[in-house]
Write an enzyme that holds these catalytic residues in place. Structure first.
Site, PDB file in Angstrom:
ATOM      1  CG  ASP A 216     -46.148  23.165  17.544  1.00 55.31           C
ATOM      2  OD1 ASP A 216     -47.121  22.396  17.440  1.00 55.31           O
ATOM      3  OD2 ASP A 216     -45.727  23.604  18.630  1.00 55.31           O
TER       4      ASP A 216
ATOM      5  CG  ASP B   6     -50.648  19.921  22.946  1.00 50.10           C
ATOM      6  OD1 ASP B   6     -50.417  19.213  21.957  1.00 50.10           O
ATOM      7  OD2 ASP B   6     -49.974  20.934  23.232  1.00 50.10           O
TER       8      ASP B   6
HETATM    9  C1  GAL Z   1     -47.729  22.016  21.337  1.00 50.98           C
HETATM   10  C2  GAL Z   1     -48.842  22.540  20.456  1.00 50.98           C
HETATM   11  C3  GAL Z   1     -48.708  24.039  20.379  1.00 50.98           C
HETATM   12  C4  GAL Z   1     -48.796  24.618  21.770  1.00 50.98           C
HETATM   13  C5  GAL Z   1     -47.772  23.975  22.695  1.00 50.98           C
HETATM   14  C6  GAL Z   1     -47.963  24.395  24.146  1.00 50.98           C
HETATM   15  O1  GAL Z   1     -47.815  20.646  21.436  1.00 50.98           O
HETATM   16  O2  GAL Z   1     -48.781  21.949  19.195  1.00 50.98           O
HETATM   17  O3  GAL Z   1     -49.692  24.569  19.526  1.00 50.98           O
HETATM   18  O4  GAL Z   1     -50.101  24.416  22.278  1.00 50.98           O
HETATM   19  O5  GAL Z   1     -47.838  22.570  22.638  1.00 50.98           O
HETATM   20  O6  GAL Z   1     -47.055  23.798  25.004  1.00 50.98           O
END
Ligand code: GAL
Length: 404
Positions: free
Chosen positions: A206, A151
């Site tokens: 997301d 991430d």
């Molecule tokens: C976001 C990511 C999500 C999930 C989340 C967890 O940045 O795009 O898919 O992994 O973090 O905190």
């Protein structure tokens, strides 16, 4: 020659030699990866029992047989780093440890994924891998991890190319083939630079549980199915075997209408996105199960050419998408973006569908193709007009084969 010059030469020779070995692992994700991820349904509410039960369910309910292979733990599995900096799993949520959990998942014939972040902390505020990349990749390899989602939170000032390449090199150095799933939300256009770095990269922020909406958070937005689909425009040239545009995890089975679920799944399949389930697979309705295990739609996603579909026509709120498949076959999706039911009347022979990118032509003016409806099994051919009715937000998916 001055000593500093000699040092520089030695250093660059060393870099070249090192980089020559530092490649991503080939052969992973020859077709888009398929699996499950904990985030969409469970967020931080995860533990080892959930992961074990999910693996059990995937075997029992046919998801494994349908091709779903990875059981991926997202954010919040972390404990602290020990005195040597080695990351530990949260001892309360994962008391048996990650190695035991990986062994369990492998014992079911599945693979296991984990999550980290290029910054010092993950999006959920847990330890990220910044400055610990090699150590973390080694730890994951020792646990038997098969997949790393990486991430992009807490990365102010970090260069994404450098950060993701460092982790790729760390995975290579750790020596275990681990699929590298990049999650930097498309901010730095990873499709332009990451082909040799990751096996897939997120193209957007997301997903949000809606078919057609933008959900604004304080500093960013989350996106509905249609919004994510629209954001793929122009990206298909960058996708292919071993390096996929990732449209984010699926929301199928989480509250959309059944027609919306089908369209969402079909769109991700047509665009050769990784198919990572986001629902609670321990309890699925029969309708959800039928959608997620539909062999025809999965086969379109997993076609070995790995060519992403494109929108070749738009007529009002109806969209026409085409995907060239192996052996001269095609998949065609007709999507109803509107909230009203819409009639479809499509005279195949009026359209010669030409893919400039793959140099393939769906030429129904010269060849008669037989088609099979992926959802209903109904058949027909392109010599006759296609007449149908699409439900609100519904989609029809056809597989076409030249009649011999
Ligand atoms: C976001 C990511 C999500 C999930 C989340 C967890 O940045 O795009 O898919 O992994 O973090 O905190």
């Amino acid at each position: 020659m001055k000593r500093s010059m000699l040092n520089m030469l030695a250093l660059s020779a060393c870099t070249v030699a090192f980089n020559a070995h530092a490649q991503k692992f080939d052969g992973l994700a020859a077709t888009p990866q398929m699996g499950w991820n904990s985030w969409n349904t469970f967020a931080c509410d995860i533990n080892e029992k959930l992961i074990r039960d999910t693996a059990d369910a995937m075997v029992k309910n046919g998801l494994k047989d349908a091709g779903y292979e990875y059981v991926n733990i997202d954010d919040c599995w972390h404990g602290k780093r020990d005195e040597k900096g080695v990351i530990q799993a949260d001892p309360e949520r994962f008391p048996s440890g990650m190695k035991a959990l990986a062994d369990y998942v492998h014992g079911k014939g599945l693979k296991i994924g984990i999550y980290s972040d290029a910054g010092a902390t993950t999006c959920g505020g847990h330890p990220g891998s910044r400055g610990h990349e090699y150590q973390d990749a080694q730890t994951y390899a020792a646990w038997g991890i098969d997949y790393i989602k990486y991430d992009w939170c807490d990365t102010k000032g970090l260069n994404p190319v450098g950060a993701y390449t460092t982790m790729r090199d760390a995975i290579r150095a750790a020596g275990r083939p681990m699929l590298f799933s990049m999650c930097e939300w498309g901010d730095s256009k990873p499709w332009e630079w990451a082909k040799d770095v990751g096996h897939s990269w997120r193209t957007t922020g997301d997903i949000y549980l809606c078919f057609d909406c933008e959900f604004s958070e304080a500093s960013y937005s989350r996106w509905g199915v249609l919004q994510i689909l629209d954001k793929q425009a122009g990206l298909r040239v960058h996708s292919g075997p071993g390096h996929w545009n990732d449209m984010d995890m699926l929301e199928v089975g989480r509250g959309l209408t059944e027609d919306e679920d089908r369209s969402h799944f079909a769109a991700w399949a047509m665009l050769a996105s990784p198919l990572i389930l986001g629902n609670d697979v321990r309890k699925m309705s029969d309708a959800t199960k039928r959608i997620l295990t539909n062999k025809e739609v999965i086969a379109i996603n997993q076609d070995k050419l790995g060519i992403q579909a494109w929108r070749f026509m738009q007529a009002g709120r109806l969209e026409y998408w085409a995907k060239p498949l192996d052996k001269g076959e095609w998949a065609v999706m007709i999507l109803n973006r509107s909230e009203q039911a819409m009639p479809v009347s499509y005279q195949w022979t009026n359209h010669r569908v030409n893919d400039d990118m793959s140099k393939r032509v769906l030429d129904t003016t010269k060849t008669v193709y037989t088609w099979t409806d992926a959802w209903t099994g109904k058949t027909g051919d392109t010599s006759k007009k296609l007449e149908s009715k699409l439900a609100p937000h519904g989609a029809i998916v056809l597989r076409l084969k030249a009649r011999s």
